[in-house]
Enzyme design. Structure first.
Site, short mmCIF file in Angstrom:
data_model
loop_
_atom_site.label_atom_id
_atom_site.label_comp_id
_atom_site.label_asym_id
_atom_site.label_seq_id
_atom_site.Cartn_x
_atom_site.Cartn_y
_atom_site.Cartn_z
N LEU A 93 0.71 -0.47 7.63
CA LEU A 93 0.57 -0.83 6.32
C LEU A 93 0.80 -1.67 6.11
O LEU A 93 1.45 -2.54 6.61
CB LEU A 93 1.58 0.45 5.85
CG LEU A 93 0.90 2.03 5.85
CD1 LEU A 93 2.53 2.30 5.13
CD2 LEU A 93 0.30 2.24 5.39
N HIS A 111 -1.12 -1.67 0.91
CA HIS A 111 -0.35 0.20 0.59
C HIS A 111 0.83 0.21 -0.41
O HIS A 111 0.65 1.18 -0.65
CB HIS A 111 -1.11 0.08 2.11
CG HIS A 111 -1.37 0.07 3.09
ND1 HIS A 111 -2.06 -0.85 3.77
CD2 HIS A 111 -2.69 0.81 2.87
CE1 HIS A 111 -2.83 -0.40 4.88
NE2 HIS A 111 -3.63 0.47 4.16
N GLY A 146 -7.36 1.34 -3.34
CA GLY A 146 -7.40 -0.38 -3.00
C GLY A 146 -8.42 -0.44 -3.21
O GLY A 146 -9.55 -0.29 -2.80
N SER A 204 -4.84 -6.86 4.31
CA SER A 204 -5.86 -5.84 5.23
C SER A 204 -5.41 -5.66 7.05
O SER A 204 -4.39 -6.36 7.12
CB SER A 204 -7.39 -6.37 5.87
OG SER A 204 -7.65 -5.71 6.82
N SER A 205 -5.35 -4.25 6.46
CA SER A 205 -5.21 -4.10 8.53
C SER A 205 -6.09 -4.80 9.15
O SER A 205 -5.29 -4.83 10.39
CB SER A 205 -4.70 -2.39 8.50
OG SER A 205 -4.26 -1.92 7.00
#
Ligand code: PAF
Length: 281
Positions: free
Chosen positions: A33, A37, A147, A185-186
């Site tokens: 996260l 998020h 998102g 972004s992860s």
């Protein structure tokens, strides 16, 4: 924060919350996260009385050569962030819980999925639609949050909700960006410091395109070339696609009109990053 791993336990808790008249919000995630998020969680907290976050790295949305196995998993940090965000329930199923042996039913959206990421990631949106359907059926939220960075994903989920008569609302939250403009972004976790610098070319090129359009440019080929040239000026960034598409149909445009999206996907080494802006002609 309650943490559940099974569908039956999750259903029991959701039913109790519903009996108390609580409005359920769902933020589906694959974990690792970041503030993007958390902005979905913040919005859900504003709108709903009982906020559920799911963390599930969904195997069916990864292609055979993609990063399922090495997708960042940072559960301890994730739990801390969600606890601080006052999330009510964290749903943390295993792959076996979601896809038991002999699982054989999938959900496919047949139109919007053909474009953009659907072309380079065959089967990806089938996996997304399937897992999102399952999460909607398990959590039965009034509102689910997505998102805008995954613009195509949101449009496909909205279409699926409409086509299959799900009774919930989809709410989109704007892209969260780092101070330098990089879309959160992860997968940014994969980038080394030199790649991080190069990745800035993505958001920079979108700003350049925006300026060009403000000055009156309407030819999509010229706009796309401006973006591509900027990205290519950073060595070792490989373009997957740069597209200007209609915001509703996702069909490629040649001349700007109405509401449209400029969408970009690039590879930095093995890391695939996406970004977009929504504009009006
Ligand atoms: O956007 C994501 O993280 C995933 O595609 C989602 C919606 C959680 C489904 O696995």
């Amino acid at each position: 924060m309650i943490v559940t791993k099974t569908i039956s336990e999750t259903r029991r808790i959701i039913n109790e919350a519903k009996k108390k008249g609580k409005k359920i919000g769902l933020v589906p995630t694959m974990g690792a996260l970041h503030d993007g998020h958390l902005s979905l969680v913040r919005q859900a907290k504003k709108d709903c009385d009982f906020v559920v976050v799911s963390i599930f790295v969904n195997p069916t949305q990864f292609g055979p050569d993609e990063d399922y196995k090495k997708y960042p998993r940072t559960l301890t940090d994730d739990k801390l962030l969600l606890g601080r965000g006052k999330v009510d329930l964290l749903f943390l199923p295993t792959a076996e819980e979601m896809y038991p042996q002999r699982f054989s039913t999938y959900v496919t959206e047949g139109n919007l999925s053909q474009f953009l990421c659907g072309k380079s990631r065959p089967g990806h949106f089938r996996g997304v639609c399937t897992v999102v359907t399952k999460l909607f059926n398990i959590i039965t939220p009034g509102i689910a949050y997505f998102g805008q960075k995954d613009y195509q994903q949101v449009e496909i989920v909205k279409k699926m909700v409409k086509d299959l008569n799900f009774s919930l609302k989809i709410k989109t939250v704007p892209i969260a960006r780092e101070e330098n403009g990089l879309a959160m972004s992860s997968r940014n976790k994969y980038l080394n410091s030199s790649e991080r610098k190069k990745a800035l070319a993505i958001s920079q090129s979108l700003s350049l395109a925006k300026q060009l359009i403000r000055k009156g440019e309407r030819n999509c080929k010229i706009i796309k070339n401006k973006i591509k040239n900027h990205i290519r000026s950073k060595k070792s960034v490989k373009i997957d696609y740069v597209e200007v598409v209609d915001a509703k149909t996702l069909e490629p445009k040649t001349k700007l009109s109405d509401r449209f999206v400029i969408a970009i996907a690039v590879y930095l080494g093995k890391t695939r990053l996406i970004d977009n802006i929504i504009l009006e002609a």
